[in-house]
Motif scaffolding. Structure first.
Motif, PDB file in Angstrom:
ATOM      1  N   VAL A   1      38.549  61.562  37.026  1.00 39.27           N
ATOM      2  CA  VAL A   1      39.250  61.815  38.327  1.00 39.27           C
ATOM      3  C   VAL A   1      39.014  63.370  38.813  1.00 39.27           C
ATOM      4  O   VAL A   1      38.206  63.486  39.988  1.00 39.27           O
ATOM      5  CB  VAL A   1      40.785  61.684  38.610  1.00 39.27           C
ATOM      6  CG1 VAL A   1      41.203  62.356  39.848  1.00 39.27           C
ATOM      7  CG2 VAL A   1      41.128  60.352  38.598  1.00 39.27           C
ATOM      8  N   THR A   2      39.074  64.247  37.978  1.00 40.14           N
ATOM      9  CA  THR A   2      38.771  65.678  38.134  1.00 40.14           C
ATOM     10  C   THR A   2      37.288  65.858  38.415  1.00 40.14           C
ATOM     11  O   THR A   2      36.837  66.411  39.426  1.00 40.14           O
ATOM     12  CB  THR A   2      39.039  66.504  36.881  1.00 40.14           C
ATOM     13  OG1 THR A   2      40.534  66.171  36.573  1.00 40.14           O
ATOM     14  CG2 THR A   2      38.767  68.161  37.183  1.00 40.14           C
TER      15      THR A   2
ATOM     16  N   VAL B   1      47.261  59.405  36.963  1.00 40.71           N
ATOM     17  CA  VAL B   1      46.830  60.758  37.321  1.00 40.71           C
ATOM     18  C   VAL B   1      47.514  61.198  38.552  1.00 40.71           C
ATOM     19  O   VAL B   1      47.248  60.183  39.870  1.00 40.71           O
ATOM     20  CB  VAL B   1      45.449  60.545  37.354  1.00 40.71           C
ATOM     21  CG1 VAL B   1      44.846  62.092  37.750  1.00 40.71           C
ATOM     22  CG2 VAL B   1      44.723  60.387  35.996  1.00 40.71           C
ATOM     23  N   GLY B   2      48.458  61.808  38.887  1.00 44.53           N
ATOM     24  CA  GLY B   2      48.965  62.370  40.061  1.00 44.53           C
ATOM     25  C   GLY B   2      48.172  63.422  41.091  1.00 44.53           C
ATOM     26  O   GLY B   2      48.304  63.070  42.013  1.00 44.53           O
ATOM     27  N   SER B   3      47.422  64.016  40.372  1.00 45.56           N
ATOM     28  CA  SER B   3      46.408  64.900  41.089  1.00 45.56           C
ATOM     29  C   SER B   3      45.368  65.321  40.056  1.00 45.56           C
ATOM     30  O   SER B   3      45.321  65.309  38.796  1.00 45.56           O
ATOM     31  CB  SER B   3      47.120  66.161  41.731  1.00 45.56           C
ATOM     32  OG  SER B   3      47.654  66.973  40.752  1.00 45.56           O
ATOM     33  N   VAL B   4      44.475  66.326  40.510  1.00 45.75           N
ATOM     34  CA  VAL B   4      43.347  66.631  39.832  1.00 45.75           C
ATOM     35  C   VAL B   4      43.831  67.680  39.084  1.00 45.75           C
ATOM     36  O   VAL B   4      43.270  68.012  37.858  1.00 45.75           O
ATOM     37  CB  VAL B   4      42.207  66.866  40.696  1.00 45.75           C
ATOM     38  CG1 VAL B   4      41.337  65.661  41.177  1.00 45.75           C
ATOM     39  CG2 VAL B   4      42.379  68.283  41.638  1.00 45.75           C
TER      40      VAL B   4
ATOM     41  N   GLY C   1      49.223  70.582  44.030  1.00 42.53           N
ATOM     42  CA  GLY C   1      48.994  69.876  42.619  1.00 42.53           C
ATOM     43  C   GLY C   1      50.082  69.099  41.924  1.00 42.53           C
ATOM     44  O   GLY C   1      50.057  68.018  41.190  1.00 42.53           O
ATOM     45  N   GLN C   2      51.389  69.517  42.202  1.00 42.96           N
ATOM     46  CA  GLN C   2      52.527  69.157  41.621  1.00 42.96           C
ATOM     47  C   GLN C   2      52.877  67.778  42.539  1.00 42.96           C
ATOM     48  O   GLN C   2      53.971  67.264  41.992  1.00 42.96           O
ATOM     49  CB  GLN C   2      53.637  69.963  41.546  1.00 42.96           C
ATOM     50  CG  GLN C   2      53.422  71.455  40.585  1.00 42.96           C
ATOM     51  CD  GLN C   2      54.533  72.164  40.327  1.00 42.96           C
ATOM     52  OE1 GLN C   2      55.576  72.042  40.866  1.00 42.96           O
ATOM     53  NE2 GLN C   2      54.239  73.406  39.913  1.00 42.96           N
ATOM     54  N   VAL C   3      52.394  67.561  43.362  1.00 49.92           N
ATOM     55  CA  VAL C   3      52.927  66.231  44.374  1.00 49.92           C
ATOM     56  C   VAL C   3      52.085  65.088  43.410  1.00 49.92           C
ATOM     57  O   VAL C   3      50.942  65.316  43.306  1.00 49.92           O
ATOM     58  CB  VAL C   3      52.226  66.396  45.600  1.00 49.92           C
ATOM     59  CG1 VAL C   3      52.447  64.976  46.360  1.00 49.92           C
ATOM     60  CG2 VAL C   3      53.011  67.386  46.453  1.00 49.92           C
ATOM     61  N   ASN C   4      52.797  64.220  43.159  1.00 47.41           N
ATOM     62  CA  ASN C   4      52.437  63.182  42.498  1.00 47.41           C
ATOM     63  C   ASN C   4      51.965  61.930  43.523  1.00 47.41           C
ATOM     64  O   ASN C   4      52.473  61.436  44.076  1.00 47.41           O
ATOM     65  CB  ASN C   4      53.242  62.243  41.970  1.00 47.41           C
ATOM     66  CG  ASN C   4      52.793  61.028  40.772  1.00 47.41           C
ATOM     67  OD1 ASN C   4      51.720  60.684  41.145  1.00 47.41           O
ATOM     68  ND2 ASN C   4      53.619  60.615  39.751  1.00 47.41           N
ATOM     69  N   VAL C   5      50.616  61.925  43.983  1.00 43.85           N
ATOM     70  CA  VAL C   5      50.088  61.113  44.875  1.00 43.85           C
ATOM     71  C   VAL C   5      49.992  59.735  44.537  1.00 43.85           C
ATOM     72  O   VAL C   5      50.050  58.710  45.457  1.00 43.85           O
ATOM     73  CB  VAL C   5      48.685  61.703  45.304  1.00 43.85           C
ATOM     74  CG1 VAL C   5      48.034  60.777  46.496  1.00 43.85           C
ATOM     75  CG2 VAL C   5      48.346  63.164  45.569  1.00 43.85           C
ATOM     76  N   ALA C   6      50.123  59.349  43.414  1.00 36.61           N
ATOM     77  CA  ALA C   6      50.229  58.225  42.873  1.00 36.61           C
ATOM     78  C   ALA C   6      51.586  57.513  43.406  1.00 36.61           C
ATOM     79  O   ALA C   6      51.492  56.218  43.394  1.00 36.61           O
ATOM     80  CB  ALA C   6      49.980  57.986  41.172  1.00 36.61           C
ATOM     81  N   THR C   7      52.488  58.096  43.467  1.00 35.89           N
ATOM     82  CA  THR C   7      54.051  57.766  44.032  1.00 35.89           C
ATOM     83  C   THR C   7      54.053  58.047  45.369  1.00 35.89           C
ATOM     84  O   THR C   7      55.370  58.015  45.762  1.00 35.89           O
ATOM     85  CB  THR C   7      54.979  57.761  42.933  1.00 35.89           C
ATOM     86  OG1 THR C   7      55.101  59.215  42.889  1.00 35.89           O
ATOM     87  CG2 THR C   7      54.490  57.314  41.515  1.00 35.89           C
ATOM     88  N   SER C   8      53.377  58.954  45.929  1.00 34.60           N
ATOM     89  CA  SER C   8      53.528  59.554  47.378  1.00 34.60           C
ATOM     90  C   SER C   8      53.030  58.089  48.411  1.00 34.60           C
ATOM     91  O   SER C   8      52.517  57.450  48.195  1.00 34.60           O
ATOM     92  CB  SER C   8      52.604  60.600  47.599  1.00 34.60           C
ATOM     93  OG  SER C   8      53.077  61.437  46.780  1.00 34.60           O
ATOM     94  N   LEU C   9      53.746  58.458  49.712  1.00 37.66           N
ATOM     95  CA  LEU C   9      53.379  57.626  50.711  1.00 37.66           C
ATOM     96  C   LEU C   9      51.921  57.916  51.507  1.00 37.66           C
ATOM     97  O   LEU C   9      51.649  59.074  51.927  1.00 37.66           O
ATOM     98  CB  LEU C   9      54.514  57.651  51.795  1.00 37.66           C
ATOM     99  CG  LEU C   9      55.840  57.010  51.389  1.00 37.66           C
ATOM    100  CD1 LEU C   9      56.974  57.497  52.466  1.00 37.66           C
ATOM    101  CD2 LEU C   9      55.734  55.606  50.996  1.00 37.66           C
ATOM    102  N   ARG C  10      51.028  56.745  51.441  1.00 35.53           N
ATOM    103  CA  ARG C  10      49.755  57.017  52.108  1.00 35.53           C
ATOM    104  C   ARG C  10      49.592  55.700  52.642  1.00 35.53           C
ATOM    105  O   ARG C  10      50.084  54.741  52.443  1.00 35.53           O
ATOM    106  CB  ARG C  10      48.562  57.487  50.850  1.00 35.53           C
ATOM    107  CG  ARG C  10      48.976  58.389  49.924  1.00 35.53           C
ATOM    108  CD  ARG C  10      49.014  59.743  50.551  1.00 35.53           C
ATOM    109  NE  ARG C  10      47.977  60.306  51.298  1.00 35.53           N
ATOM    110  CZ  ARG C  10      47.567  61.319  51.737  1.00 35.53           C
ATOM    111  NH1 ARG C  10      48.404  62.502  51.273  1.00 35.53           N
ATOM    112  NH2 ARG C  10      46.490  61.761  52.356  1.00 35.53           N
TER     113      ARG C  10
END
Length: 676
Positions: free
Chosen positions: A323-324, A354-357, A366-375
Motif C-alpha cells: 500500500v505504501t 492497513v488503515g493508512s500508509v 494517518g491515525q484515521v483508520n480508513v478501512a473502518t471509515s465512511l466512504r
C-alpha cells in the motif's frame, strides 16, 4: 487468580470488634469533646451501619492489563488497561521485596491483628498537630487494602473506624500471606504501574521475582507518595526515601549495614526505564480494542484478558509495504493515502488491516483508520444489487437489458431530471447482465435496482452486513450511500462463501487471566444471507476475465491465470477509488484516495486501488494451490435465451429481458483479448 479463604459466616460482632470500636470512639471522638459513653455508642452505631463484608474483598475483579497478541500468540501487539497491573503470586515476588515492603509500610504486619495501636496513636497525634513524620503511616497493610477495595477515600473519623473494624474481620477470613499478596498486587507505584509486577517491569524491565535490594527499596518507598518520590522526576527524594526504608531494615535486622550501604550506592547509578507504549499494527490494535469492549462484559474486561487476534504479522507487513509503495507511486495524481482489509470468508478472520500508509503522519491524518471509515463505494456496490436480482430466481446472467439514455425525476437536481451516464460516456445497446456487471455499466445497474426495488436493495445490503447510512435514491446501486471498506469486504465474503456470511472478526480466542476461555472463533457459525445460486452467479460474472475486457482490459487479471472474482468502484469526483475481489479462501478490499476527501486526478478504481489489490493477491497466493469456485448442485450450464449460460435446476424458464430492456436481441459478443 484464586484466593484461599478461611470459613466465614454472618455472626454477631465479636468482643475484639467491639473493643476496636470502643478504642476508636475514645481516641477519635473523645478528643473532639464527646463523652466516653456517648462517643462509644455513637461510634458503634455509625461504624456498623451497612458495613461491607470482609469476605467481599475479592468480590470484584482487580483491574489488570488486557494483552492483544498476533494469531500465533507469540507476538504482543498492544496492551491497554484501566489500571496497568499484572497479577503475581506471593511466591513469585522477591523475598527482599517483601521485606522492603514491610519495612516501608508495616513492620509488625505478621504479628498484629490487623491494626497497630501505636500506629493509631501516632496517626491521631499527627492529625491533631497537623504533622506528617516517620517512615510508616498510621495504617497497617491490611487497613490500606480495606480502604482501597472496600471503602471510599473520604477523610472522616467514621470511615477510619470502619476501616479498623474491617481490617480485623479481613484477617479472620484471609491468611497474612493472602492479605500481603493482595496488597502487593493492588498498590500504586507511579509510572502507570499498579502492583509490584507492573512496577518492576516499568522501572527496571524485570520481573518482581528478580528484584534486588537496591531496586526493592526504591519501589517500596514509592507507595507512600508515588509522585513525590518518583525516581525519574525526583531522584534525590527517591534516594532519601530509600534511605529511610533501608534504615528500618537494618534496625529490624532484615539486612546488614553493609548490604544497606551497597544498595544505596547501587541506586545512585540507576538509569530508570521510561514506560513506553509500543503498538504493532496500531489501526488493527485499536479496532480490536473497540470490538472487545462491545463483545465482553465490562467487569471481565476490567479484570484483564489475554486475546489471540487473527492478524498475520508477516502478511500484514506485506500489505503495509505494498500500500505504501503504490500510494507513493500515485503522488503525482494527487493521492496521499490508501487502505486495505483482507479476511478469510469461511471464518471471518481479519488477516490484514492497513488503515493508512503511515499511522504517524499527521499531514494525511494517518491515525484515521480508513478501512473502518465512511466512504462512498462507487460501482463496488453494484454486485449487491445484481445478487438481489439473481436471488429472485427470475433472472440469470444471460438476461438482457438495453444500455441506452434514460431520464428519471429528481427533485434534488437543478433541472428536476436525473440523466445517468456510463463511466466511458457511451451507451452499449442490448447487453447481458453478465456483461453489464462485468463492465460496470451504470444504466443497466439502475434498471436492476428498479426491478428489485430500492427498499429491497437496502434490506439486502443490511443482510450482507452493511450497517451504515444508505439513502433510498435511484443511484444507490451506483454507490450513493456511505460504507466502510471492512463491511464491503464482509459482504463480498458472502459471495465467496456460497451465500453464507460470517461476521468479520479480529479475534481467534479471548481468555481471562486465569485461562478461562470467554470466546473462541471455532464456535462461530455463519448465517445464510442469500441463495447459493445467487452467490455463485455473481461470482461467475466477476471471475470471468474476458467478460470485463471491453471496459477494463487485463489490468485485474492475476498472475498464472489464477481465478479470482473482482469488482472496482470509482466515485464521480474521483474522491474514492476501490477494488474488492476474492478467491474461495481470501477476500481483499482496497481503497485509495485522500483522507480529507480532496479529489484525485482521475484515478479510477482499476488503476489506483486495483494495482494494490492485484499485487497483494499475487504475492499472498504465490505458491498456493489453484482454487476454483464450486458450482452448486442447483445450478447448471445450458442454453438460456439463445446463449450457453448458467441456469437454475428445476426452475421455471427465466425472463430473458428485464424492465426497460425492450425487445430481446442477441447481445454483442465479447471481443477476444490476450490474457494479461
Amino acid at each position: 487468580m484464586l484466593i484461599r479463604r478461611r470459613s466465614f459466616r454472618e455472626q454477631a460482632p465479636r468482643p475484639r470488634t467491639l473493643l476496636i470500636v470502643l478504642l476508636s470512639g475514645l481516641l477519635l471522638l473523645g478528643g473532639c469533646g464527646i463523652g466516653v459513653a456517648g462517643g462509644a455508642r455513637l461510634a458503634y452505631t455509625a461504624v456498623m451501619r451497612d458495613l461491607p463484608k470482609a469476605a467481599d474483598l475479592k468480590s470484584r475483579p482487580m483491574a489488570q492489563v488486557t494483552s492483544l497478541y498476533d494469531r500465533t500468540g507469540a507476538q504482543l501487539l498492544y496492551e491497554f488497561y484501566v489500571e496497568r497491573r499484572f497479577w503475581v503470586d506471593l511466591r513469585d515476588v522477591s523475598p527482599v521485596m517483601i521485606r522492603a515492603t514491610l519495612a516501608a509500610e508495616d513492620v509488625s504486619f505478621y504479628t498484629h491483628p490487623g491494626y497497630d495501636v501505636r500506629g493509631i496513636i501516632r496517626a491521631v497525634v499527627n492529625d491533631l498537630t497537623r504533622r506528617r513524620s516517620g517512615t510508616q503511616g498510621g495504617s497497617t497493610i491490611t487497613q490500606q487494602l480495606v480502604k482501597r477495595l472496600l471503602l471510599s477515600s473520604e477523610q472522616t473519623y467514621i470511615r477510619k473506624m470502619r476501616e479498623l473494624v474491617l481490617a480485623v474481620q479481613v484477617e479472620e477470613v484471609y491468611s497474612k500471606d493472602e492479605v500481603l499478596e493482595l496488597y502487593l498486587n493492588q498498590v500504586f507505584y507511579g509510572n502507570q504501574s499498579y502492583g509490584i509486577e507492573a512496577a518492576a517491569l516499568s522501572y527496571f524491565d524485570k520481573h518482581a521475582s528478580d528484584l534486588n535490594l537496591a531496586e526493592a527499596t526504591i519501589l517500596a518507598g514509592l507507595v507512600q507518595a508515588p509522585s513525590d518520590y518518583d525516581p525519574v522526576i525526583n531522584p534525590k527524594a527517591a534516594l532519601d526515601r530509600q534511605d529511610d526504608v533501608l534504615s528500618v531494615m537494618v534496625r529490624y535486622q532484615m539486612v546488614t549495614q553493609a548490604e544497606a550501604d551497597a544498595a544505596r550506592l547501587e541506586a545512585e547509578a540507576f538509569a530508570y526505564k521510561q514506560l513506553r507504549t509500543d503498538i504493532k499494527v496500531p489501526h488493527f490494535a485499536f479496532f480490536a480494542r473497540e470490538q472487545l469492549s462491545r463483545r465482553v462484559d465490562p467487569e471481565a474486561l476490567r479484570g484483564g484478558l489475554s486475546v489471540i487476534t487473527t492478524i498475520d504479522l508477516a502478511q500484514q507487513q506485506m500489505a503495509q509495504d505494498i500500500v505504501t509503495k503504490r500510494v507513493a507511486g500515485l503522488k503525482s495524481q494527487r493521492v496521499n493515502n490508501g487502505a486495505l482489509a483482507a479476511i478469510n470468508p469461511r471464518t471471518g478472520e481479519i488477516l490484514a488491516m492497513v488503515g493508512s500508509v503511515d499511522f504517524n503522519n499527521a499531514e494525511i491524518d494517518g491515525q484515521v483508520n480508513v478501512a473502518t471509515s465512511l466512504r462512498q463505494p462507487g460501482s463496488a456496490f453494484k454486485p449487491l444489487a445484481f445478487a438481489a436480482l439473481f436471488a429472485t430466481r427470475k433472472f440469470l446472467p444471460a438476461t438482457t437489458v438495453i444500455d441506452e439514455a434514460i431520464t428519471r425525476p429528481d427533485a434534488s437536481a437543478p433541472s428536476g431530471i436525473y440523466r445517468p451516464v456510463n463511466y466511458d460516456g457511451k451507451f452499449h445497446g442490448t447487453v447481458t447482465l453478465r456483461s453489464a456487471l462485468a463492465n460496470s455499466y451504470n444504466i443497466p445497474a439502475l434498471l436492476v435496482q428498479e426491478t428489485i426495488g430500492t427498499k429491497e436493495l437496502v434490506r439486502f445490503a443490511r443482510a450482507l452486513g452493511i450497517v451504515t447510512p444508505l439513502p433510498e435514491v435511484e443511484s444507490l446501486t451506483l454507490g450513493a450511500g456511505t460504507v466502510r471498506l471492512l463491511d464491503m469486504v464482509g459482504a463480498y465474503a458472502a459471495f465467496a462463501n456460497d451465500g453464507i456470511r460470517v461476521d468479520p472478526t479480529p479475534f481467534l480466542r479471548i481468555s481471562s487471566k486465569s485461562g478461562t476461555v470467554i470466546w473462541d472463533a471455532t464456535e462461530v457459525r455463519g448465517e445464510r444471507v442469500l441463495p447459493s445460486e445467487a452467490a455463485y452467479m455473481v461470482t461467475s460474472v466477476l471471475s470471468e476475465n474476458r467478460a470485463r475486457y471491453p471496459m477494463f482490459g487485463t489490468v485485474l487479471d492475476l498472475a498464472g491465470g489464477r481465478i479470482a472474482a473482482v469488482k472496482t468502484g470509482t466515485t464521480n469526483d474521483y474522491k474514492d477509488s476501490l477494488t474488492i475481489g476474492y478467491t474461495p479462501s481470501l477476500v481483499v478490499g482496497v481503497w485509495v484516495g485522500n483522507t480529507d476527501s480532496k479529489p484525485m486526478m482521475q484515478v479510477a478504481g482499476s488503476l489506483g486501488a486495483g494495482g494494490i489489490w492485484k499485487e497483494f493477491m499475487d504475492t499472498w497466493l504465490k505458491g498456493q494451490p489453484q482454487e476454483t469456485f464450486p458450482m452448486p448442485a442447483t445450478v447448471r450450464t445450458g442454453m438460456v435465451c439463445g446463449v450457453p449460460e448458467l441456469l437454475y435446476v428445476g426452475a421455471p424458464p427465466p425472463q430473458c429481458g428485464i424492465a426497460g430492456a425492450g425487445p430481446v436481441r442477441t447481445p454483442r459478443p465479447t471481443p477476444d483479448l490476450p490474457p494479461a
